[in-house]
Every structure is written in C-alpha cells, then in structure tokens.
Motif scaffolding. Structure first.
Motif: not given
Lengths: 498, 319
Positions: A70-77, A89-95, A209-221
């Motif tokens: 549960i802690y480790g999930g925050s690192i990639s977030a 999921g919530a950690t992404v918002l400010d992390g 993962i889609g809403l955060f990561a994939a969306a971020q990847a699209f923006e990165g393009i």
C-alpha cells in the motif's frame, strides 16, 4: 496485554520472523510500486509458498507485503503519475505536481513518513482496541454506509476546482459509470452491452491508470520533440521540522479516518485515501492550493491508506470477517495455516495474534527506514530524459492494466480512460470528483437498496439511528463550511477589486 | 561412443513419441485449469491443492490460471471457446446450473463436458445467538409475522439467495431477502443485528458459531456437517430442502470420452492425496467425490430444484 505484546516482539525477534517481515515489506514496496501488481495480488501469490511454514513467519510476510504494497503504490504515483494500487489514486493529485516542481525527493519522504506514522497509529489501535472497535464496526448497518458514502461525495465540493458546475458534472459522470454491471439488488446486468467483461463493472485500477498515467503520456507526446527543458532537480530529501508540524495534524486525523474505514467491512484503502484527502483539503489553511503539489495533500491519503491496512485487520482477526479484498485473501491464507480467525483466535492462539500485532507495528518502522533510504534512488527516475519517461509511463500503463487480471479488455479500458482524461484536463474538467463518484457510487447505491429493504420502505430510518446523526452533522458541516468559505473568498475578491 | 549413446537416445525417444501418437496418448503437454475467480479465494485453493499432485498422476504439469471477472463468466467463456482436447479445463461453479436462466451467463452446464465433482458445501440457516432456539421457533415467528424476518445472502440470484427461498417455500413462510456483496458483509450485518438470519455456507459462519456469537439452526445438505455434528439437517427436521454449492471440474463441450476417463481417473487419485484432503479440511470445505455420471446428475437435480424458485423470485429472464 502489554505483557503479551512484549512476548510478541520477543517472538518476532527470536524466531527470526522479523527477517520475514523485512522481506515482506521490501517485496511489498516493489509489488506496490509496479502498476498492476497490487498488495492483494502480492499476498495471493505468496500463499502457495506459506504451506507448512511457521505461522509467525507466514503472517509476518503477509503483513509486510500488505503494508509495504500500500505504501509502495505511492512511489510510482508520485514519480510517474501511475498509481501502483487503487489506494494510491489520491496520492497522485498532489504527489505528482510536487515531484514536477523538482521536489520528488520531498514528496517521497512525505509519503514515507505519513505512511509509517499513519500505519503506526493504525497498528496501535489494532493492538489495543481491536475488540472494542469491532463492536462499533458491526453497528454500522446499510443506512450508515449510505451516509458515509454521501459524506464522501459531499467532498466533491472541495475537490471540484474552479467551477462547481464542472465538479458536480464530473461527480455525476463517475456515479453513472459506476452503475455499469450487475445491479446489486435485482441481480440483473445493466449497461453491459452483452460484454462479459462489464458484468462486474469497470475495474478501478485500469480506470485510474488510464485517467492519470495514460492521459499524462498522451500529453507528453505533445512535447515529445521539444528541446529538453530544465532537468527536474532532486532537492534535499526529507522535510524540515516546520513542514513536519504542518502535516502532523493531517497525518493523525487521516490515521483515525483510515483505521475506521478499514474496520467497517466493505470499504477499503481507496475510500480511506480519498476521504482523508478530502478532509485534509477541507480543514487545511491552504486548501485552495491542493492539487498543485502541497505536502498535506500527499501526507493525508498516504496516512489514511496505511492506517486502513491495520484497520482492515480488525474485523478479520476479531470476527473472522475480512474488511476488504487483501484481508479476504489473508483470511484464506490463515485458514490454510490451520488458524481460524475470529473471536476464538484470541483465546486459543494469543501468541500468534500478538506476534502479528508486533509485526504490524514493526512493519511501519521498516517502511520508514526503507522508504527514506530509497527516496534518493527512486527520485533519480525523474532525471531521465522526458521522452524516455513519457514512453515509460505509457508502457507501464499498458502492462499494468493487463497484468491485473491477464485481460486485454482492461488495456482497452485504460486507453479509453486515457483519452478521456486527456480531453477532460484540456477542457479544465476536474478528475478527482469523477473518482469520488466512481469509488463511492456503488457503496451508496447497494446500501441504499439494502436500507430500503431493511426499513420496509421507510426513509426515516436515516434519522432514527444515532450513528446516522453523526454523519448528518459531518455532511452538513462539510457543505456549510464550504459555502461560507467561498463567500468569504468572493468578498475578499470584491475588496481587492475595489 | 558418446555419439552412439546419443543416437540410441534419439532413436528411442522417437520410437516412444511415435508409439504415443499411435495410441493417441493423452496427456502430452501441460493441462490448464482455469479458476474463474481471483487468486486467494476458496475455489482457487481447491484448484491449487488438486494441481499440486498433477504431475505424479498425469505425467504432465497441471497449471492453475486465474481468470476473474464478470461473476466468473470471463474465465468460463474462455473454456467454452477452447478446443475440446482436454488441455483446457475449469473449476465449474454451481451457478452454471441457473445463471444462464437469470440472464447473467450466456452459457450453461450444457456447454461443458463434466468430468467429476470435487467438493460440496451445504447452506446453513444461521441466526444471532439467543434470538431463535430452533428451526421450529424460526418458522413459528415467520408464520406469525410474514415478511418480517430479514435473511441476508451473498447476492441476488446466487445460490445462497435461492437456498433461503427453497427453505421458505418448503416451510410455507414468507421472508424478506437482503442481498449483500458477498457472504462476509452479510455475516457482519447479522452480528450487528442489522438482519435476522443468513443462509450462507457452514464454513463461512464457522468462526462465529464456534465462538457462540451466532447459532446455526440447521444445515441444508443431505448429511450433517463434519465440523458441526450436533446440528441437524433440514431433511431430518422434516423439510425437503437440500441445497449445496458444489465445485466440479469440466472442460469444453465435446471432450472425447476416453480423455474424460483418463482425467477422471487421475483427478480421483489426486483428490485422495493427503495434501488435498488437509487443505480442504483447513478451509472448512467438504470433500465430495462424484463420478462423471453422478456429477452430471447432481447438476441436473440442482437445476430442477431451483427452476421453480427462480420463477417464484421473478429472476427468470431467459427461458
């Protein structure tokens, strides 16, 4: 009891279970950080190896993987905007914004400290108050779950961002999406279009993962071929005493929220994290800055979800009823070890129970040590070229969504959610309310149905139970305090205009 | 010399392979058992315990693959679509017997080739301790207060829901059914006095019953539970109720009979392995071997018992 606990610590060290715990936490952090491998799955993967193992060993491993995961999930977030587990999921918002400001090391440190402290508070409550908390938790009936869910949804008013209309729209969209699947009361499939993969609704992790990561990847393009901007610098790892005092109250409050959410069966670490985040945003002085990378926004959900780990073990050990998915798997593991969790476990096997309690307490100290030692290395990821990071995020998003159930359908969900997330962010529609709706929608819906059945159609049941009143007060307070806050803000705006 | 030995080995292995082909030897490659639920659950435990001795009796590894989703439908669909060669099997849930009729599964037992039954667990009528002393007590109260008693189960249209309804019909009482998201929350609600009874399996309420928090009034199988020999069955009490969940093993439709026999004979021996017996005992799951024919009969009987109940509960969607 203290004697038992000391014996538990003694047993933990004597039998070498502490080594198993260390391995568990270490593996857990890796499993949690890899998107698609959740803490629940980590425990399930472990169970075949625990056959014939000494129960203290096996349990220490499980506790370690659960807490570490549960802690480790925050690192990639934080680093990659890819929540490793739904709890992050919530950690992404400010992390993630914090890491992008060049403070990745600090963000990981805050997450580590909050996870360890929150988890520790949860572990202490588990150790000393488990039977009492369990007694309160079973008083929690369908009407209380409905109001808990509505309380959570009322936080949409805090995470809506600039436009309340957009926030409410997104919240409703989330609830609407959550209605896909078998109707919890009538048992009939809805909105599945004959697609078997939709019978149980959308899985949360591929959507996240889609809403955060994939969306971020699209923006990165978009910026893929732009010359490399300023490299994200790793600032000092760790936080100042002043910052610690700023996050401490949120850590403590979130720990209590998390433990309780864990203790009532049917709600898990994801709900704990979002409720903690919402409450921190509501009560914090710089609530308006949440979402731009503030340390409170990382500390609250991380404390909440790790406290929830311990809270979820309360009904499992005291009643033999798992609080959520990971403890359900743990329960099976315990039974295979020849232990029957439940009231009798305390009488028959106090040694095992108190060794577990000692493990939960120690696991948080291990998180602290491993997390702070690792923060520097984790943060190095961001020194890679942006091109590489964008590609990496996309690959992780695809693999992660597939790995969860070995199901290509989930990859499609991630990609569609990614497009949605990309467009919504461009149009300035906030994502957090969507997540609140998605996570809390099923809780409210199924329990509303149950409430109506139990009360024989009488809606006054929401006003005749003492615990319900507690939630009414919380809900009203959340809504009213937001109205007064926004009025004050607009008045200040008027004055500055003059 | 070395070359010579190698040559002999190659030659011999070729002869063996040819011989194998000539006889249509089965199995020659790993067998996959699909568990249509998550790793870590009861079905998963049964499958894994069985698979551990697979190589000993079949000569090839038996691999368990979790394919969760869609209330089991996703994993089962994969088996329905697989080639009927005996290399893709699944643990089949009791729900295959009726969830096609309720519009959830697009397939039923008829789309599978049954091999054998592994385990059965009867439903059990369980109440909060002190509230009702016996089934007679429960029925008397329900008769005096129709629809007042609230019975929790693990989900609408799932077996424990139907178990409650079968009992109500047989006893001539009217109950209110409260669906929960699985057995655990239903049991928690019973402990917290939110509902009056549950009809989940005996294994699921075991811890609470042993601790005295809950009381099991009767079990709904054809014999008493091994862990609760003092609790009567509903049959003994004069109610013609026999509802158990069962987990069997099967493959896609059209599996050749000789392969079914090979698999059946091997699995039967695997079920007798001490490791399998102990694992199921620890999980509180009842071992219940039934031959291919008996397994098919069990599935047909259950479907026949439940069909009128589905109509009565208004759950029938596909005729």
């Amino acid at each position: 009891m203290v004697q038992y606990l000391l014996n538990g610590f003694g047993h933990l060290i004597q039998t070498g279970s502490i080594l198993a715990l260390f391995i568990g936490v270490f593996l857990g952090i890796i499993i949690g950080a890899l998107p698609g491998l959740t803490a629940t799955m980590g425990i399930a993967l472990l169970i075949p190896f625990t056959y014939g193992m000494d129960p203290s060993y096996a349990l220490s491993l499980m506790v370690g993987i659960f807490a570490g995961g549960i802690y480790g999930g925050s690192i990639s977030a934080i680093l990659l905007k890819t929540p490793g587990t739904p709890a992050a999921g919530a950690t992404v918002l400010d992390g993630y914004p914090l890491a992008q400001k060049g403070q990745a090391g600090k963000a990981v440190a805050v997450s580590t400290i909050a996870s360890a402290l929150g988890g520790l508070i949860g572990a202490l409550i588990l150790t000393f108050l488990a039977p009492q908390i369990a007694k309160i938790a079973v008083l929690f009936g369908p009407p209380e779950y409905v109001l808990l869910g509505i309380y959570g949804l009322s936080m949409i008013s805090y995470v809506a961002g600039k436009s309340m209309a957009k926030g409410i729209f997104m919240g409703l969209l989330g609830i609407l999406i959550s209605t896909i699947g078998i109707d919890p009361i009538s048992g009939f499939p809805r909105f599945t279009f004959g697609q078997l993969n939709l019978l149980n609704g959308l899985s949360l992790l591929p959507v996240l993962i889609g809403l955060f990561a994939a969306a971020q990847a699209f923006e990165g393009i978009e910026k893929y071929n732009e010359p490399q901007a300023q490299q994200a610098k790793i600032n000092r790892i760790g936080i100042s005493g002043k910052e610690f005092l700023r996050i401490l109250p949120h850590i403590i409050k979130s720990a209590f929220i998390g433990t309780f959410v864990g203790a009532v069966p049917g709600t898990g670490t994801d709900i704990a994290a979002f409720l903690s985040y919402g409450e921190a945003k509501r009560s914090s002085k710089n609530g308006a800055e949440f979402g731009t990378g503030v340390i409170e926004g990382v500390a609250a959900p991380e404390s909440g979800n790790n406290a929830c780990v311990n809270g979820a073990m309360i009904p499992m050990f005291t009643l033999g009823i798992p609080g959520e998915a990971a403890t359900a798997v743990m329960l099976g593991g315990l039974m295979l070890l020849g232990l029957q969790p439940g009231p009798l476990l305390f009488k028959d096997n106090p040694q095992v129970i108190y060794t577990v309690f000692a493990s939960t307490i120690t696991s948080n100290l291990l998180i602290l040590v491993l997390g702070l030692l690792g923060a520097r290395f984790f943060a190095k990821v961001l020194q890679l070229p942006t091109k590489l990071i964008t590609t990496m995020i996309f690959v992780l998003a695809i693999i992660g969504s597939y790995a969860m159930r070995n199901n290509a359908f989930d990859v499609g969900v991630t990609i569609i959610a990614g497009f949605l997330g990309y467009i919504l962010t461009k149009a300035d529609y906030p994502v957090p309310p969507l997540l609140l709706g998605l996570i809390l929608g099923p809780l409210v819906e199924s329990n509303l149905g149950r409430t109506v059945i139990i009360s024989e159609g009488n809606y006054f049941i929401f006003f005749t139970r003492p615990l319900c009143w507690l939630f009414w007060v919380l809900i009203l307070y959340t809504v009213i305090s937001n109205i007064t806050k926004s009025k004050r803000a607009s008045r200040q705006l008027d004055q500055t205009k003059r | 010399m070395r070359k010579c030995i190698a040559g002999i080995i190659v030659l011999m292995s070729m002869i063996f392979t040819l011989g194998a082909f000539a006889q249509g030897k089965f199995p020659t490659k790993p067998i996959k058992i699909i568990v249509p639920w998550n790793a870590g659950g009861g079905t998963d435990a049964v499958a894994r315990a069985l698979a551990r001795s697979g190589e000993k009796y079949l000569g090839v590894p038996v691999v368990v693959e979790n394919k969760p989703g869609g209330s089991g439908a996703v994993g089962l669909a994969e088996v329905v679509q697989a080639a009927p060669d005996g290399y893709t099997l699944a643990i089949l849930p009791v729900e295959l017997g009726f969830m096609d009729k309720t519009g959830v599964y697009p397939f039923g037992f008829k789309d599978f080739t049954p091999i054998m039954n592994l385990n059965t667990d009867p439903a059990a009528l369980t109440v909060k301790s002190g509230k009702f002393k016996s089934v007679a007590d429960f029925v008397a109260y329900a008769k005096a207060n129709p629809g007042k008693l609230k019975v929790g189960h693990s989900g609408t249209g799932l077996l424990w829901h139907l178990a409650a309804a079968v009992f109500a019909k047989e006893a001539g009482i009217s109950l209110t059914y409260v669906p929960f998201d699985g057995a655990a929350p239903a049991i928690a609600a019973l402990i917290g006095n939110q509902i009056d009874a549950v009809t989940v399996s005996g294994a699921e309420v075991q811890a609470q019953v042993k601790a005295g928090e809950l009381t099991m009034l009767a079990c709904m199988g054809d014999k008493r539970l091994a862990n609760f020999p003092e609790i009567p069955t509903l049959m003994e009490l004069g109610y013609n109720v026999n509802v158990s969940t069962f987990r069997g093993i099967g493959g896609p439709k059209g599996l050749p009979a000789d392969r079914v026999k090979i698999l059946h004979d091997a699995f039967k021996k695997m079920m007798e392995e001490p490791d399998f017996v102990q694992t199921l005992a620890k999980m509180g799951l009842g071992i219940d071997y039934r031959s291919t024919a008996d397994y098919k009969k069990l599935a047909d009987d259950t479907a026949a018992t439940l069909a009128p109940i589905l109509t009565e509960l208004g759950l029938l969607r596909n005729k």
